[in-house]
Scaffold this motif. Structure first.
Motif, PDB file in Angstrom:
ATOM      1  N   SER A  95       4.611  -9.421 -20.135  1.00 59.98           N
ATOM      2  CA  SER A  95       3.799  -8.202 -20.146  1.00 59.98           C
ATOM      3  C   SER A  95       3.367  -7.877 -18.731  1.00 59.98           C
ATOM      4  O   SER A  95       3.175  -8.766 -17.899  1.00 59.98           O
ATOM      5  CB  SER A  95       2.559  -8.372 -21.034  1.00 59.98           C
ATOM      6  N   LYS A  96       3.246  -6.576 -18.450  1.00 59.04           N
ATOM      7  CA  LYS A  96       2.763  -6.140 -17.149  1.00 59.04           C
ATOM      8  C   LYS A  96       1.862  -4.931 -17.329  1.00 59.04           C
ATOM      9  O   LYS A  96       2.260  -3.912 -17.922  1.00 59.04           O
ATOM     10  CB  LYS A  96       3.936  -5.776 -16.231  1.00 59.04           C
ATOM     11  N   THR A  97       0.641  -5.047 -16.847  1.00 58.63           N
ATOM     12  CA  THR A  97      -0.330  -3.954 -16.911  1.00 58.63           C
ATOM     13  C   THR A  97      -0.685  -3.511 -15.503  1.00 58.63           C
ATOM     14  O   THR A  97      -1.014  -4.339 -14.649  1.00 58.63           O
ATOM     15  CB  THR A  97      -1.602  -4.397 -17.657  1.00 58.63           C
ATOM     16  N   PHE A  98      -0.561  -2.212 -15.255  1.00 60.71           N
ATOM     17  CA  PHE A  98      -1.000  -1.639 -13.985  1.00 60.71           C
ATOM     18  C   PHE A  98      -2.361  -0.977 -14.210  1.00 60.71           C
ATOM     19  O   PHE A  98      -2.575  -0.307 -15.224  1.00 60.71           O
ATOM     20  CB  PHE A  98      -0.007  -0.590 -13.489  1.00 60.71           C
ATOM     21  N   GLY A 105      -7.087   4.524 -15.874  1.00 62.02           N
ATOM     22  CA  GLY A 105      -7.177   3.426 -16.822  1.00 62.02           C
ATOM     23  C   GLY A 105      -5.933   2.552 -16.791  1.00 62.02           C
ATOM     24  O   GLY A 105      -4.982   2.819 -16.041  1.00 62.02           O
ATOM     25  N   PRO A 106      -5.889   1.486 -17.593  1.00 64.74           N
ATOM     26  CA  PRO A 106      -4.749   0.564 -17.595  1.00 64.74           C
ATOM     27  C   PRO A 106      -3.496   1.202 -18.192  1.00 64.74           C
ATOM     28  O   PRO A 106      -3.567   1.973 -19.144  1.00 64.74           O
ATOM     29  CB  PRO A 106      -5.241  -0.607 -18.454  1.00 64.74           C
ATOM     30  N   VAL A 107      -2.337   0.873 -17.588  1.00 64.43           N
ATOM     31  CA  VAL A 107      -1.039   1.335 -18.088  1.00 64.43           C
ATOM     32  C   VAL A 107      -0.207   0.101 -18.412  1.00 64.43           C
ATOM     33  O   VAL A 107       0.086  -0.717 -17.528  1.00 64.43           O
ATOM     34  CB  VAL A 107      -0.310   2.209 -17.042  1.00 64.43           C
ATOM     35  N   GLU A 120      11.879   0.756 -24.962  1.00 63.82           N
ATOM     36  CA  GLU A 120      11.142   1.990 -25.246  1.00 63.82           C
ATOM     37  C   GLU A 120       9.654   1.719 -25.116  1.00 63.82           C
ATOM     38  O   GLU A 120       9.123   0.804 -25.747  1.00 63.82           O
ATOM     39  CB  GLU A 120      11.472   2.512 -26.647  1.00 63.82           C
ATOM     40  N   HIS A 121       9.002   2.519 -24.287  1.00 59.99           N
ATOM     41  CA  HIS A 121       7.552   2.384 -24.071  1.00 59.99           C
ATOM     42  C   HIS A 121       7.162   0.937 -23.755  1.00 59.99           C
ATOM     43  O   HIS A 121       6.143   0.431 -24.244  1.00 59.99           O
ATOM     44  CB  HIS A 121       6.780   2.885 -25.287  1.00 59.99           C
ATOM     45  N   ALA A 181      10.343   3.921 -19.498  1.00 56.24           N
ATOM     46  CA  ALA A 181      10.433   2.869 -20.524  1.00 56.24           C
ATOM     47  C   ALA A 181      10.016   1.502 -20.004  1.00 56.24           C
ATOM     48  O   ALA A 181       9.743   0.598 -20.794  1.00 56.24           O
ATOM     49  CB  ALA A 181      11.863   2.800 -21.082  1.00 56.24           C
ATOM     50  N   GLY A 182       9.982   1.340 -18.675  1.00 54.06           N
ATOM     51  CA  GLY A 182       9.607   0.049 -18.092  1.00 54.06           C
ATOM     52  C   GLY A 182      10.783  -0.729 -17.536  1.00 54.06           C
ATOM     53  O   GLY A 182      10.649  -1.903 -17.179  1.00 54.06           O
TER      54      GLY A 182
END
Length: 340
Positions: free
Chosen positions: A8-11, A16-18, A215-216, A42-43
């Motif tokens: 998982s990777k959150t920016f 707010g967080p992505v 996807e997403h 999509a990442g």
């Protein structure tokens, strides 16, 4: 082997967080040409940059041959990155260096002596078909030639893994095909595992043996390319494999194919599920062998290797002709036929 587990990777942004990646798990075997495909956002790029830890994941693990990259020192990680090299859409060549010096660059960083580095660089430029451009500068090269130099540079450290981040997106179709053929050659001859990040299904069709649909930020489907093409399960895979929905595709006169079928009750839908038919003109064969002419209301098929995937709507002048056509098509393995 590349093992990605619950990545998982959150920016964190002003808005707010992505969550760019969400619990991604994949296994890429040695020798694969593994495609990771998805639409913009999509990442994909975050995922490929996480494989060599250019992007540090928020959680989860990436293991290369059993080594967890998140647990090794920066020095060991730099050493590992020499075995996990990368090419990009924008080539990223050094404009003040000629081709030979560009390919030498990673060898210089690794402490290889000048004579040895230049010998290796010339060998690699010959491999990619550009030995005669050794002393040309990037500005003197076409986009395809620049990408070939970038590939040669990526191979300089004798990597085990080549990561391709949208490597052909900036190229025209003919040049794209030549670069994809080069990547196949490298995979085959040098035994290098290749990970291909793309939004183009045609790239996956051309060279990949396995594919994951992103996807997403989540993997919604994964498997062999033939499995995905013959039986796409997720909506994302269906849209990528066959962008047009059969029910809404217009026929030759601009009418919905099902409306055309209502006009002619002798209409069938022929579905290719990996049939050994990619090089067989079946409609022409039916006409020449049986004397039965098919009216093609709609056709969308793709060839993956030697196999065909997709569907055709065919109508016939009589019930008898339709029944003979059904019998003919059913004689081909991995073709199903339904009367509309």
């Amino acid at each position: 082997m590349i093992e990605i587990e619950k990545l998982s990777k959150t920016f964190y942004t002003e808005g707010g967080p992505v969550n760019s990646l969400k619990n991604v798990s994949l296994q890429i075997e040695d020798g694969d040409i593994f495609g990771i495909i998805g639409m913009s956002g999509a990442g994909k790029s975050t995922l490929v940059r996480s494989i060599n830890m250019l992007e540090k994941p928020t959680s989860g693990t990436v293991r290369i041959d059993g080594t967890d990259l998140s647990e090794i020192s920066e020095k060991d990680l730099r050493r590992m990155r020499r075995k996990i090299t990368m090419i990009f859409q924008s080539f990223n060549l050094l404009s003040q260096r000629n081709c030979l010096k560009n390919v030498c660059f990673p060898l210089e960083l690794a402490g290889v002596k000048k004579a040895g580095a230049e010998k290796r660089a010339l060998e690699l430029l010959e491999l990619v078909g550009l030995k005669d451009k050794a002393f040309a500068y990037p500005s003197q090269l076409s986009g395809g030639q620049q990408q070939r130099v970038a590939i040669a540079r990526a191979l300089a450290s004798s990597p085990k893994v080549l990561l391709c981040d949208e490597a052909t997106s900036a190229l025209d179709p003919l040049t794209t095909n030549s670069i994809l053929e080069l990547i196949q050659k490298i995979n085959r001859e040098l035994k290098i595992t290749v990970v291909v990040i793309t939004h183009q299904m045609s790239v996956v069709e051309k060279i990949c043996n396995k594919v994951a649909i992103l996807e997403h930020g989540s993997v919604v489907e994964t498997g062999s390319v033939q499995e995905i093409f013959s039986h796409p399960k997720s909506e994302a895979a269906k849209k990528l494999v066959f962008p047009e929905n059969d029910a809404g595709v217009a026929g030759s006169q601009g009418e919905d194919v099902f409306a055309l079928a209502k006009k002619n009750p002798n209409t069938v839908r022929v579905v290719f599920n990996g049939a050994e038919a990619a090089n067989r003109p079946l409609v022409s064969q039916l006409a020449s062998e049986k004397g039965i002419l098919s009216n093609i209301a709609y056709a969308q098929t793709k060839s993956v290797g030697e196999k065909a995937f997709g569907a055709m709507f065919l109508s016939y002048s009589s019930r008898e002709d339709m029944e003979q056509a059904i019998s003919f098509f059913k004689s081909v393995t991995d073709i199903t036929v339904e009367v509309l």
